[in-house]
Write an enzyme that holds these catalytic residues in place. Structure first.
Site, mmCIF file in Angstrom:
data_model
loop_
_atom_site.group_PDB
_atom_site.id
_atom_site.type_symbol
_atom_site.label_atom_id
_atom_site.label_comp_id
_atom_site.label_asym_id
_atom_site.label_seq_id
_atom_site.Cartn_x
_atom_site.Cartn_y
_atom_site.Cartn_z
ATOM 1 N N GLU A 1 0.826 -1.210 0.000
ATOM 2 C CA GLU A 1 0.000 0.000 0.000
ATOM 3 C C GLU A 1 0.865 1.266 0.000
ATOM 4 O O GLU A 1 0.370 2.347 -0.307
ATOM 5 C CB GLU A 1 -0.936 0.006 1.213
ATOM 6 C CG GLU A 1 -2.063 -1.009 1.140
ATOM 7 C CD GLU A 1 -3.172 -0.607 0.170
ATOM 8 O OE1 GLU A 1 -3.399 0.603 -0.008
ATOM 9 O OE2 GLU A 1 -3.810 -1.510 -0.408
ATOM 10 N N LYS B 1 2.273 3.421 7.756
ATOM 11 C CA LYS B 1 3.259 2.399 7.423
ATOM 12 C C LYS B 1 4.507 3.014 6.779
ATOM 13 O O LYS B 1 5.609 2.482 6.900
ATOM 14 C CB LYS B 1 2.638 1.354 6.498
ATOM 15 C CG LYS B 1 1.745 0.330 7.206
ATOM 16 C CD LYS B 1 2.575 -0.623 8.049
ATOM 17 C CE LYS B 1 1.755 -1.815 8.525
ATOM 18 N NZ LYS B 1 2.592 -2.816 9.240
#
Length: 358
Positions: free
Chosen positions: A137, A163
């Site tokens: 992602e 992240k």
């Protein structure tokens, strides 16, 4: 003297955590897993690994802890003194991250920082190796196809942004403090124990229930989205391999094969002997079975505010340097997931027949 290695896994009760714990135990490790306190049981994926601590030669232990609590992390690292840390815990649902961005950042971004700071505070920087579960992602609005380790990142959700912070924190602590720390940029990986609110498991579970008359229709969002799907069982082996190399490096972990959400739906229903006939497009797209019953439809509530349309990974570095490659193909993955969910649906159907299911 016991020379076996000790590993600490955050997120041990999740899909990857359960497969990784099983893999490490087979390799002779002592495994410590961190689980969050919950009022209900959340250990179904690892119950087959757990043994009473009063027995002899027990090598799997569970501890309460949380990535939002730095003190608990320091305490657990001091208690377990792991040779390897696998940070798999996260608020891992992309859609939920739009609804809970602050919590997602606290767990996924700052949680990683807290864990690395605990390593540093306990002077474990040169004895403990650290694996960070990163994600495809990060690529978001992709800048290159396929995506490799050097492809620019363009995150498209609070999950991916958090992240990204964790990714660069790992790189920084590796370079600043000499910690053996690696990012595994994992593309989508599934299994029969994938969470039921993830799209692949949502599809296989719903299709099995539709097959047995327990559900009428499966509702999905963007069926044109394309993903690189592999099996979690294969990917956790690569997570371990990354911490066995001589020097820490970051790796893409992917199958190198891409399918759309629609492809996954089609393969799932076909595995159950149901051929789909598609009509319409966009929000009006629907699929009918051979009897003319509508079994798949689009619901706009499942679209994300910012979509990731396509992800396709290139694991050439992993193959060349560590000899890793995905072993489970797309068809086998779907077949395995469908078989498990069909078995669960058959059990539900039987209970319903005897008035034992709500």
């Amino acid at each position: 003297m016991d020379n076996r290695k000790t590993a600490l896994i955050t997120g041990v009760t999740g899909q990857d955590g359960s497969y990784l714990a099983e893999t490490l135990l087979k390799k002779g490790y002592t495994v410590h897993g961190i689980k969050r306190r919950s009022s209900s049981f959340n250990t179904a994926r690892i119950d087959h690994l757990y043994r009473d601590p009063h027995e002899r030669d027990v090598r799997f232990f569970l501890h309460h802890g949380d990535l939002t609590d730095g003190g608990s992390l320091i305490h657990l690292l001091e208690k377990t003194r792991p040779d390897e840390i696998y940070n798999l815990a996260a608020q891992s649902h992309v859609a939920v991250s739009f609804e809970q961005p602050e919590y997602t950042a606290d767990v996924n971004a700052l949680g990683t920082l807290r864990l690395l700071e605990a390593v540093r505070a306990l002077d474990m920087t040169h004895r403990t190796r650290f694996y960070q579960a990163s994600t495809s992602e990060l690529y978001g609005l992709v800048q290159d196809v396929p995506q490799r380790e050097n492809t620019p990142f363009y995150p498209r959700s609070p999950y991916a942004v958090a992240k990204l912070f964790a990714y660069w924190t790992v790189v920084n602590y590796r370079e600043a403090y000499g910690i053996f720390a690696c990012n595994g940029i994992l593309f989508n990986h599934e299994s029969p124990v994938r969470g039921e609110n993830f799209v692949t498991r949502k599809i296989t579970r719903a299709a099995a229930r539709i097959k047995l008359g327990l559900q009428d229709c499966l509702y999905l969002g963007n069926m044109d989205a394309k993903r690189d799907w592999g099996h979690a069982r294969d990917y956790v082996e690569m997570q371990w391999l990354m911490l066995q190399q001589e020097e820490p490096r970051d790796f893409v972990i992917a199958s190198g094969v891409q399918h759309s959400v629609r492809d996954f739906v089609h393969a799932t229903f076909r595995e159950l002997g149901i051929e789909l006939n598609w009509e319409g497009s966009g929000l009006d797209e629907v699929a009918f079975d051979a009897h003319g019953r509508r079994v798949v439809a689009v619901d706009p509530r499942y679209f994300r505010p910012t979509e990731v349309e396509t992800l396709l990974g290139d694991s050439t570095r992993a193959h060349k340097e560590l000899g890793w490659e995905a072993r489970t193909d797309f068809e086998t993955l779907v077949r395995e997931m469908v078989a498990a969910d069909l078995k669960a649906a058959e059990r539900e159907s039987l209970l319903r027949q005897h008035g034992l299911h709500d």
